[in-house]
Design a protein around this motif. Structure first.
Motif, PDB file in Angstrom:
ATOM      1  N   GLY A 196       0.988  -1.253  -0.010  1.00 40.31           N
ATOM      2  CA  GLY A 196      -0.130   0.040  -0.053  1.00 40.31           C
ATOM      3  C   GLY A 196       0.930   1.246   0.037  1.00 40.31           C
ATOM      4  N   TYR A 197       1.918   1.337   0.702  1.00 37.06           N
ATOM      5  CA  TYR A 197       2.813   2.533   0.754  1.00 37.06           C
ATOM      6  C   TYR A 197       3.574   2.469  -0.487  1.00 37.06           C
ATOM      7  N   GLN A 198       3.847   1.407  -0.953  1.00 32.04           N
ATOM      8  CA  GLN A 198       4.720   1.563  -2.262  1.00 32.04           C
ATOM      9  C   GLN A 198       3.872   2.335  -3.440  1.00 32.04           C
ATOM     10  N   ARG A 199       2.378   1.750  -3.464  1.00 31.82           N
ATOM     11  CA  ARG A 199       1.452   2.302  -4.145  1.00 31.82           C
ATOM     12  C   ARG A 199       1.560   4.009  -4.006  1.00 31.82           C
ATOM     13  N   LEU A 200       1.526   4.504  -2.983  1.00 32.22           N
ATOM     14  CA  LEU A 200       1.183   5.792  -2.662  1.00 32.22           C
ATOM     15  C   LEU A 200       2.621   6.435  -3.083  1.00 32.22           C
ATOM     16  N   ARG A 201       3.756   5.712  -3.118  1.00 36.13           N
ATOM     17  CA  ARG A 201       4.934   6.347  -3.433  1.00 36.13           C
ATOM     18  C   ARG A 201       4.862   6.584  -5.068  1.00 36.13           C
ATOM     19  N   GLU A 202       4.461   5.580  -5.637  1.00 38.19           N
ATOM     20  CA  GLU A 202       4.475   5.546  -7.202  1.00 38.19           C
ATOM     21  C   GLU A 202       3.469   6.783  -7.545  1.00 38.19           C
ATOM     22  N   GLU A 203       2.535   7.082  -6.853  1.00 35.55           N
ATOM     23  CA  GLU A 203       1.446   8.058  -7.007  1.00 35.55           C
ATOM     24  C   GLU A 203       2.051   9.538  -6.651  1.00 35.55           C
ATOM     25  N   GLY A 204       3.091   9.444  -6.020  1.00 39.28           N
ATOM     26  CA  GLY A 204       3.904  10.734  -5.665  1.00 39.28           C
ATOM     27  C   GLY A 204       3.292  11.355  -4.575  1.00 39.28           C
ATOM     28  N   LEU A 205       2.524  10.661  -3.609  1.00 43.36           N
ATOM     29  CA  LEU A 205       1.843  11.073  -2.496  1.00 43.36           C
ATOM     30  C   LEU A 205       2.580  11.008  -1.282  1.00 43.36           C
ATOM     31  N   ILE A 206       3.541  10.010  -1.263  1.00 48.54           N
ATOM     32  CA  ILE A 206       4.668  10.002  -0.010  1.00 48.54           C
ATOM     33  C   ILE A 206       5.951   9.600  -0.451  1.00 48.54           C
ATOM     34  N   GLU A 207       6.583   9.623   0.511  1.00 50.27           N
ATOM     35  CA  GLU A 207       8.161   9.367   0.216  1.00 50.27           C
ATOM     36  C   GLU A 207       8.424   8.223   1.270  1.00 50.27           C
ATOM     37  N   LEU A 208       9.050   7.219   0.724  1.00 50.68           N
ATOM     38  CA  LEU A 208       9.587   6.229   1.772  1.00 50.68           C
ATOM     39  C   LEU A 208      11.214   6.466   1.956  1.00 50.68           C
ATOM     40  N   ARG A 209      11.524   6.722   3.355  1.00 49.27           N
ATOM     41  CA  ARG A 209      12.711   7.209   3.633  1.00 49.27           C
ATOM     42  C   ARG A 209      13.292   6.027   4.722  1.00 49.27           C
ATOM     43  N   ARG A 210      14.526   5.463   4.395  1.00 44.58           N
ATOM     44  CA  ARG A 210      15.121   4.604   5.393  1.00 44.58           C
ATOM     45  C   ARG A 210      15.432   5.260   6.798  1.00 44.58           C
ATOM     46  N   GLY A 211      14.944   4.536   7.631  1.00 48.27           N
ATOM     47  CA  GLY A 211      15.017   5.099   9.049  1.00 48.27           C
ATOM     48  C   GLY A 211      14.020   6.126   9.325  1.00 48.27           C
ATOM     49  N   ARG A 212      13.305   6.564   8.734  1.00 48.10           N
ATOM     50  CA  ARG A 212      12.103   7.724   8.632  1.00 48.10           C
ATOM     51  C   ARG A 212      10.848   7.057   8.591  1.00 48.10           C
ATOM     52  N   GLY A 213      10.803   6.177   7.795  1.00 54.16           N
ATOM     53  CA  GLY A 213       9.509   5.679   7.237  1.00 54.16           C
ATOM     54  C   GLY A 213       9.021   6.227   6.130  1.00 54.16           C
ATOM     55  N   ALA A 214       7.508   6.205   6.227  1.00 52.93           N
ATOM     56  CA  ALA A 214       6.698   6.814   5.141  1.00 52.93           C
ATOM     57  C   ALA A 214       6.252   8.202   5.589  1.00 52.93           C
ATOM     58  N   VAL A 215       6.565   9.018   4.704  1.00 54.41           N
ATOM     59  CA  VAL A 215       6.361  10.647   5.024  1.00 54.41           C
ATOM     60  C   VAL A 215       5.554  11.092   3.921  1.00 54.41           C
ATOM     61  N   VAL A 216       4.328  11.907   4.156  1.00 53.82           N
ATOM     62  CA  VAL A 216       3.673  12.643   3.264  1.00 53.82           C
ATOM     63  C   VAL A 216       4.372  13.682   2.429  1.00 53.82           C
TER      64      VAL A 216
END
Length: 118
Positions: free
Chosen positions: A56-76
């Motif tokens: 689910g998070y990967q889908r949001l990243r592909e849509e440009g809504l979130i960033e997935l950052r190592r150590g910080r997690g998912a950020v809008v």
């Protein structure tokens, strides 16, 4: 932010998680720069596999809504158009759902969208 999944729904659980976040962004309930729950913690609270949350998070990243950052997690994503983009994506999902209910093929839907863009 409240996450809900319906195991009886034909929509995959990862997509349901993405839809919850997408709608929250569209409605202004989640602010740019805000961190989403850690995948493991969210998976535990929903009773799903951590990979389901990550999909689910990967889908949001592909849509440009979130960033997935190592150590910080998912950020809008912190952009001025993020909320408008999320609103558009919600409407696109609604269009796709309605087209499926009407029995339209992917090609038919794409043709309708292309016609609308002209």
């Amino acid at each position: 932010m409240l996450f809900r999944v319906d195991p009886a729904s034909p929509l995959p659980l990862g997509d349901q998680i993405a839809a919850s976040v997408r709608r929250a962004i569209a409605e202004g309930k989640v602010d740019p720069g805000e961190r989403l729950p850690a995948a493991r913690a969210l998976a535990d609270s929903l009773g799903v596999n951590v990979h389901t949350v990550l999909r689910g998070y990967q889908r949001l990243r592909e849509e440009g809504l979130i960033e997935l950052r190592r150590g910080r997690g998912a950020v809008v994503v912190d952009t001025t158009s993020n909320r408008a983009r999320a609103q558009l994506l919600v409407r696109v999902r609604e269009l796709v759902d309605e087209a499926r209910q009407l029995g339209l093929s992917e090609d038919e839907v794409l043709h309708l969208v292309r016609t609308g863009l002209q």
